[in-house]
Scaffold this active site. Structure first.
Site, PDB file in Angstrom:
ATOM      1  N   GLY A  13       0.564  -1.268   0.074  1.00 46.23           N
ATOM      2  CA  GLY A  13      -0.020   0.107   0.095  1.00 46.23           C
ATOM      3  C   GLY A  13       0.955   1.101   0.027  1.00 46.23           C
ATOM      4  N   ARG A  74       0.817  -4.847  -5.835  1.00 46.44           N
ATOM      5  CA  ARG A  74       0.886  -6.468  -4.771  1.00 46.44           C
ATOM      6  C   ARG A  74       1.362  -7.288  -5.707  1.00 46.44           C
ATOM      7  NH1 ARG A  74      -0.769  -4.464   0.250  1.00 46.44           N
ATOM      8  NH2 ARG A  74      -2.475  -2.802   0.193  1.00 46.44           N
ATOM      9  N   SER A  75       2.528  -7.927  -5.885  1.00 48.82           N
ATOM     10  CA  SER A  75       2.716  -8.622  -6.990  1.00 48.82           C
ATOM     11  C   SER A  75       2.759 -10.171  -6.339  1.00 48.82           C
ATOM     12  CB  SER A  75       4.279  -8.493  -7.323  1.00 48.82           C
ATOM     13  OG  SER A  75       4.858  -9.412  -8.040  1.00 48.82           O
ATOM     14  N   GLY A 104       5.825  -2.538   3.478  1.00 51.81           N
ATOM     15  CA  GLY A 104       5.199  -2.896   4.669  1.00 51.81           C
ATOM     16  C   GLY A 104       5.756  -4.245   5.004  1.00 51.81           C
ATOM     17  N   ASP A 105       5.141  -4.988   5.945  1.00 50.77           N
ATOM     18  CA  ASP A 105       5.599  -6.293   6.562  1.00 50.77           C
ATOM     19  C   ASP A 105       5.663  -7.482   5.384  1.00 50.77           C
ATOM     20  OD1 ASP A 105       2.949  -6.260   6.335  1.00 50.77           O
ATOM     21  OD2 ASP A 105       2.515  -7.549   7.983  1.00 50.77           O
ATOM     22  N   GLY A 106       4.879  -7.180   4.390  1.00 49.28           N
ATOM     23  CA  GLY A 106       4.797  -8.157   3.347  1.00 49.28           C
ATOM     24  C   GLY A 106       5.915  -7.857   2.365  1.00 49.28           C
ATOM     25  N   THR A 129       4.204   2.488   5.498  1.00 49.83           N
ATOM     26  CA  THR A 129       2.758   1.828   5.326  1.00 49.83           C
ATOM     27  C   THR A 129       1.972   2.809   6.457  1.00 49.83           C
ATOM     28  OG1 THR A 129       1.305   0.241   6.097  1.00 49.83           O
ATOM     29  CG2 THR A 129       3.665   0.266   7.084  1.00 49.83           C
ATOM     30  N   ASP A 131       0.026   1.949   8.332  1.00 52.97           N
ATOM     31  CA  ASP A 131      -0.617   0.817   9.348  1.00 52.97           C
ATOM     32  C   ASP A 131       0.242   1.044  10.417  1.00 52.97           C
ATOM     33  OD1 ASP A 131      -2.560   0.029   7.860  1.00 52.97           O
ATOM     34  OD2 ASP A 131      -1.413  -1.789   7.064  1.00 52.97           O
ATOM     35  N   ASP A 133       2.446  -1.118  11.569  1.00 50.21           N
ATOM     36  CA  ASP A 133       2.341  -2.296  12.028  1.00 50.21           C
ATOM     37  C   ASP A 133       3.636  -3.022  11.926  1.00 50.21           C
ATOM     38  OD1 ASP A 133       2.171  -2.534   9.357  1.00 50.21           O
ATOM     39  OD2 ASP A 133       0.849  -4.083   9.334  1.00 50.21           O
ATOM     40  N   MET A 173      -8.631   2.005   8.312  1.00 48.30           N
ATOM     41  CA  MET A 173      -7.768   0.946   7.995  1.00 48.30           C
ATOM     42  C   MET A 173      -7.125   0.193   9.005  1.00 48.30           C
ATOM     43  SD  MET A 173      -6.425   1.881   4.163  1.00 48.30           S
ATOM     44  CE  MET A 173      -7.433   1.649   2.751  1.00 48.30           C
ATOM     45  N   GLY A 174      -6.792  -0.897   8.524  1.00 46.82           N
ATOM     46  CA  GLY A 174      -6.091  -1.787   9.482  1.00 46.82           C
ATOM     47  C   GLY A 174      -6.764  -3.224   9.610  1.00 46.82           C
ATOM     48  N   ARG A 175      -6.002  -3.739   8.545  1.00 49.88           N
ATOM     49  CA  ARG A 175      -6.341  -5.116   8.256  1.00 49.88           C
ATOM     50  C   ARG A 175      -6.468  -6.101   9.323  1.00 49.88           C
ATOM     51  NH1 ARG A 175      -3.465  -6.713   2.845  1.00 49.88           N
ATOM     52  NH2 ARG A 175      -2.423  -5.255   3.874  1.00 49.88           N
ATOM     53  N   GLY A 189     -11.005  12.364  20.151  1.00 50.64           N
ATOM     54  CA  GLY A 189     -12.024  12.068  21.424  1.00 50.64           C
ATOM     55  C   GLY A 189     -13.431  11.382  20.922  1.00 50.64           C
ATOM     56  N   ARG A 249     -25.425   5.201  12.198  1.00 51.31           N
ATOM     57  CA  ARG A 249     -24.738   5.446  10.706  1.00 51.31           C
ATOM     58  C   ARG A 249     -23.302   4.726  10.542  1.00 51.31           C
ATOM     59  NH1 ARG A 249     -29.214   6.537   9.774  1.00 51.31           N
ATOM     60  NH2 ARG A 249     -29.952   8.201   8.671  1.00 51.31           N
TER      61      ARG A 249
HETATM   62  N1  LIG Z   1       5.964 -14.472   1.740  1.00 50.22           N
HETATM   63  C1  LIG Z   1       6.308 -13.680   0.659  1.00 50.22           C
HETATM   64  N2  LIG Z   1       7.064 -14.010  -0.316  1.00 50.22           N
HETATM   65  C2  LIG Z   1       7.549 -13.227  -1.278  1.00 50.22           C
HETATM   66  N3  LIG Z   1       6.830 -11.980  -1.555  1.00 50.22           N
HETATM   67  C3  LIG Z   1       6.122 -11.430  -0.560  1.00 50.22           C
HETATM   68  C4  LIG Z   1       5.715 -12.496   0.429  1.00 50.22           C
HETATM   69  N4  LIG Z   1       4.877 -11.553   1.260  1.00 50.22           N
HETATM   70  C5  LIG Z   1       4.767 -10.475   0.510  1.00 50.22           C
HETATM   71  N5  LIG Z   1       5.417 -10.393  -0.677  1.00 50.22           N
HETATM   72  C6  LIG Z   1       5.654  -9.340  -1.713  1.00 50.22           C
HETATM   73  O1  LIG Z   1       5.224  -8.118  -1.056  1.00 50.22           O
HETATM   74  C7  LIG Z   1       4.296  -7.351  -1.681  1.00 50.22           C
HETATM   75  C8  LIG Z   1       3.706  -6.397  -0.727  1.00 50.22           C
HETATM   76  O2  LIG Z   1       3.250  -7.269   0.310  1.00 50.22           O
HETATM   77  P1  LIG Z   1       1.488  -6.921   1.137  1.00 50.22           P
HETATM   78  O3  LIG Z   1       0.564  -6.543  -0.056  1.00 50.22           O
HETATM   79  O4  LIG Z   1       1.392  -7.763   2.303  1.00 50.22           O
HETATM   80  O5  LIG Z   1       1.876  -5.335   1.748  1.00 50.22           O
HETATM   81  P2  LIG Z   1       2.825  -4.476   2.628  1.00 50.22           P
HETATM   82  O6  LIG Z   1       4.179  -4.434   2.150  1.00 50.22           O
HETATM   83  O7  LIG Z   1       2.585  -5.252   3.901  1.00 50.22           O
HETATM   84  O8  LIG Z   1       2.299  -3.032   2.762  1.00 50.22           O
HETATM   85  P3  LIG Z   1       0.738  -2.621   3.416  1.00 50.22           P
HETATM   86  O9  LIG Z   1       0.356  -3.824   4.634  1.00 50.22           O
HETATM   87  O10 LIG Z   1       1.070  -1.477   3.889  1.00 50.22           O
HETATM   88  O11 LIG Z   1      -0.155  -2.637   2.361  1.00 50.22           O
HETATM   89  C9  LIG Z   1       3.165  -8.694  -2.081  1.00 50.22           C
HETATM   90  O12 LIG Z   1       2.175  -8.307  -2.948  1.00 50.22           O
HETATM   91  C10 LIG Z   1       4.251  -9.721  -2.484  1.00 50.22           C
HETATM   92  O13 LIG Z   1       4.643  -9.268  -3.987  1.00 50.22           O
HETATM   93  O1  LIG Z   2      -6.835  -1.737  -1.516  1.00 51.27           O
HETATM   94  P1  LIG Z   2      -5.438  -2.312  -0.697  1.00 51.27           P
HETATM   95  O2  LIG Z   2      -4.434  -1.687  -1.818  1.00 51.27           O
HETATM   96  O3  LIG Z   2      -5.468  -3.792  -1.032  1.00 51.27           O
HETATM   97  O4  LIG Z   2      -5.187  -1.984   0.368  1.00 51.27           O
HETATM   98  C1  LIG Z   2      -6.113  -2.062   1.658  1.00 51.27           C
HETATM   99  C2  LIG Z   2      -5.054  -2.377   2.863  1.00 51.27           C
HETATM  100  O5  LIG Z   2      -3.910  -1.551   2.804  1.00 51.27           O
HETATM  101  C3  LIG Z   2      -3.647  -0.897   3.863  1.00 51.27           C
HETATM  102  O6  LIG Z   2      -4.179   0.281   4.088  1.00 51.27           O
HETATM  103  C4  LIG Z   2      -2.128  -0.941   4.202  1.00 51.27           C
HETATM  104  O7  LIG Z   2      -1.614   0.163   3.220  1.00 51.27           O
HETATM  105  C5  LIG Z   2      -4.540  -1.743   5.064  1.00 51.27           C
HETATM  106  O8  LIG Z   2      -4.523  -1.158   6.312  1.00 51.27           O
HETATM  107  C6  LIG Z   2      -5.762  -1.894   4.142  1.00 51.27           C
HETATM  108  O9  LIG Z   2      -6.369  -3.203   4.577  1.00 51.27           O
HETATM  109 MG   LIG Z   3       1.338  -5.022   5.487  1.00 50.91          MG
END
Ligand SMILES: Nc1ncnc2c1ncn2[C@@H]1O[C@H](COP(=O)(O)OP(=O)(O)OP(=O)(O)O)[C@@H](O)[C@H]1O
Ligand SMILES: O=P(O)(O)OC[C@H]1O[C@](O)(CO)[C@@H](O)[C@@H]1O
Ligand SMILES: [Mg+2]
Length: 327
Positions: A13, A74-75, A104-106, A129, A131, A133, A173-175, A189, A249
């Site tokens: 993200g 997101r690949s 981010g973490d991914g 990110t 988040d 996180d 947000m915050g999956r 508040g 709402r």
């Molecule tokens: N276990 C994995 N092995 C290889 N590539 C990964 C793995 N996890 C994530 N990735 C790569 O990193 C990309 C980004 O990860 P992800 O979609 O979880 O977002 P993020 O970096 O955590 O950011 P955010 O949570 O803020 O959106 C993934 O689309 C993928 O290409």
């Molecule tokens: O619509 P997308 O790009 O999958 O992103 C949504 C997710 O990305 C984040 O905002 C992190 O960037 C999460 O909190 C949310 O769930």
């Molecule tokens: Mg993440």
């Protein structure tokens, strides 16, 4: 051997401040006579070889822009060994010896796997990110701006909530984590906050509203999208029978939380971390995460932080207890 050609990409993200990080990376590399490259569209662009040289012109007038000028993705292909092999070949064929990833973490997991499979490549990751996180840093690039966007939106919703005497459940947000929810609730508040880190009991939420609504013209409840009771739409559907006399709402703030001009803090943080990534490469460091703790730049190995879940701080837990009676 020192680095000669370095590349940067943004992944996952997008978050406000990523551009400031790219700019600082490029400017610091050029200062040290290192060639800098920008990879478009995250890991997808890396696999496809969408890579361009970056000079002063490419990073002019970007510090104030939200999103990422490089693009993100997101690949799915990068999750495969074959995809990562293609990605490495794109770097190797250009003589690029180091990769910096803002994400981010991914994104960090992907970077660490790439570094393990191709040890000749140097890899550094920076937290980008909204988040917040990520373990090993107090703040991630984009979190501060997103919080300010949320509290501004909540202030506006409160105007109409007051006028119509309504109870609003506002989803942020915050999956998997409630940092945006908790900290925006505290600063805006809000009357209650629902986060995935604590079990949500809707009867207790209803009681809080009944007790605190008296004498007030409205109520605001912040709901993290990943809460165990569901998003704000689900929560409102479930709350109707518990609060039959109130007008409820649901508002989902959605992707507006990811956009907008970065705040001072996000620009500064991204500039500090982007510049530091080049300095760390010059020191010969590899497979590291650069964060910001106790107002200082800190370095951890990627392996040390990727599988750690970031915890709510003791200070925030105290506030959760006293402001929202949650333990
Ligand atoms: N276990 C994995 N092995 C290889 N590539 C990964 C793995 N996890 C994530 N990735 C790569 O990193 C990309 C980004 O990860 P992800 O979609 O979880 O977002 P993020 O970096 O955590 O950011 P955010 O949570 O803020 O959106 C993934 O689309 C993928 O290409
Ligand atoms: O619509 P997308 O790009 O999958 O992103 C949504 C997710 O990305 C984040 O905002 C992190 O960037 C999460 O909190 C949310 O769930
Ligand atoms: Mg993440």
């Amino acid at each position: 051997m020192s680095v000669k050609k370095v590349a940067i990409l943004t992944s996952g993200g997008d978050s406000p401040g990523m551009n400031a990080g790219v700019r600082a990376f490029v400017k610091t590399a050029l200062y040290h006579h290192i060639e800098a490259f920008g990879i478009r569209n995250g890991y997808d662009g890396l696999i496809q070889g969408d890579i361009q040289p970056m000079g002063y012109d490419e990073v002019a007038n970007i510090i104030q822009q939200g999103g990422t000028i490089l693009g993100s993705s997101r690949s799915e292909e990068f999750r495969t060994q074959a995809g990562r092999a293609k990605a490495y070949q794109q770097l190797e064929s250009r003589g690029i010896d180091a990769l910096v990833v803002i994400g981010g973490d991914g994104s960090f997991k992907g970077a660490e796997i790439l570094a393990t499979e191709f040890p000749a490549l140097k890899v550094i990751v920076l937290p980008g990110t909204i988040d917040n996180d990520i373990a090993g840093t107090d703040y991630t690039i984009g979190y501060d701006t997103a919080l300010n966007t949320i509290i501004d939106a909540v202030d506006k919703i409160r105007d109409t909530a007051n006028s119509h005497h309504r109870v609003f459940f506002i989803e942020v947000m915050g999956r998997d984590t409630g940092f945006l929810a908790l900290h925006s609730a505290l600063a805006a508040g809000a009357d209650d906050v629902l986060i995935p880190e604590t079990h949500t009991n809707l009867e207790e939420v209803a009681n809080t509203i009944k007790t605190q609504y008296k004498g007030k013209r409205s109520a605001i409840i912040i709901v993290a999208e990943g809460d165990d009771a569901g998003g704000s739409g689900d929560v409102v559907a479930k709350m109707k029978s518990l609060l039959p006399k109130h007008e409820l709402r649901s508002t989902v703030l959605g992707h507006m939380q990811r956009g907008g001009k970065p705040s001072y803090f996000d620009r500064y943080l991204a500039t500090a971390l982007g510049a530091e990534s080049v300095l760390q490469l010059l020191k010969g460091n590899n497979r590291i995460f650069i964060g910001y703790q106790d107002n200082k730049i800190v370095v951890h190995s990627i392996a040390d932080i990727i599988d750690k879940k970031r915890e709510i701080s003791a200070e925030a837990n105290t506030l959760l207890k006293h402001m929202y009676n949650q333990h």
